[in-house]
Enzyme design. Structure first.
Site, PDB file in Angstrom:
ATOM      1  N   ARG A 177       7.961 -18.242  14.411  1.00 49.49           N
ATOM      2  CA  ARG A 177       8.347 -17.538  15.750  1.00 49.49           C
ATOM      3  C   ARG A 177       7.285 -17.751  16.725  1.00 49.49           C
ATOM      4  NH1 ARG A 177       9.030 -11.080  14.150  1.00 49.49           N
ATOM      5  NH2 ARG A 177       9.609 -11.332  16.562  1.00 49.49           N
ATOM      6  N   CYS A 232       2.821  -8.470  18.924  1.00 52.47           N
ATOM      7  CA  CYS A 232       3.737  -8.938  17.906  1.00 52.47           C
ATOM      8  C   CYS A 232       5.041  -8.930  18.511  1.00 52.47           C
ATOM      9  CB  CYS A 232       3.690  -7.732  16.649  1.00 52.47           C
ATOM     10  SG  CYS A 232       3.901  -6.206  16.992  1.00 52.47           S
TER      11      CYS A 232
END
Length: 273
Positions: A177, A232
């Site tokens: 990611r 995050c």
């Protein structure tokens, strides 16, 4: 004892402390897609700490947003939490959402709070007391918030840090990611990362849902003299990395970018790599 983590053995020995409150900060849905068989049970006497609803600003379109100090205190009092309470927090994945709840208490000025290392899986593995989940009403507590605004950062402050490089930004998402090699699990978000960020996937700090030893964590986490910022996907697993630095005794200034990639990734005018 440093206010970071406790073992299941510590909790077993201190279980009857009259000031001890055990909180279950599990989430019904998680971005890891991990499925647990422990959904319908809790540690005996635990109280549910509802991050998604009671302890988030639900009017904000971003998930898991930091609530106001007043809203947090009201919800904490409803759970029977007092200023003298000793709080142990766990979740059903071992270590996942419990550090978020820990950080919320920290930013609201409550120091006597710990994360149960290994969470419910470690507790049940030792056949320690559990019960079916029950909903209870509690005697209203006297908890008061003492908010520390330095422990949270806005997107504007993160944007300014790209140029100033005052702090090191650590991204807890998986490397695929972070490097834009896979689509984000939330619809409508770009792939990639904030320029200048360092990737330390939170999973590298854990083994079977338990934090690595202090020595192993120290070997994995870069020793930085700079202040530390954590992000995050939505502000939950960033708190795992934050807590890991606390475990190794790092005294640098630390803060969570609460909007994290859910906010940054949808802003077309923001830089990304």
């Amino acid at each position: 004892m440093k206010n970071t983590i406790v073992s299941i053995h510590w909790l077993k020995e201190n279980y009857l402390d009259k000031d001890l409150i055990i909180l279950d900060a599990s989430q019904q849905v998680n971005q890891t897609k991990v499925i647990t068989e422990l959904l319908d049970i809790q540690i005996k006497g635990a109280r549910f700490f509802d991050i998604k609803n009671d302890f988030s600003e639900i009017t904000n379109p971003l998930p898991n947003t930091l609530p106001s100090p007043e809203a947090f205190a009201k919800a904490a009092r409803k759970l029977g939490i007092n200023s003298t309470s000793k709080i142990v927090i766990y979740d059903k994945l071992g270590i996942y959402s419990s550090p978020r709840a820990w950080w919320l208490f920290q930013i609201m000025g409550h120091q006597n709070v710990w994360v149960l290392n290994g969470g419910l899986p470690a507790w049940t593995k030792e056949n320690l007391p559990v019960e079916k989940i029950v909903k209870n009403d509690y005697e209203i507590g006297d908890f008061e918030s003492n908010f520390n605004s330095e422990m949270v950062k806005s997107k504007e402050q993160i944007l300014n840090n790209i140029d100033s490089k005052t702090a090191l930004l650590i991204d807890a998402r998986s490397s695929d990611r972070f490097y834009g090699e896979t689509e984000e699990p939330r619809a409508g978000l770009r792939s990639g990362h904030i320029p200048g960020a360092l990737n330390i996937p939170y999973t590298e700090l854990l083994e079977n849902g338990i934090f690595l030893s202090k020595e192993k964590l120290a070997a994995v986490l870069p020793d930085q003299e700079k202040p530390l910022l954590f992000s995050c996907g939505s502000g939950v697993t960033a708190c795992i990395n934050y807590l890991a630095y606390e475990i190794i005794g790092n005294t640098n200034s630390k803060a969570i970018y609460d909007g994290s990639w859910t906010e940054w990734g949808q802003k077309k005018n923001h830089k990304s790599n």
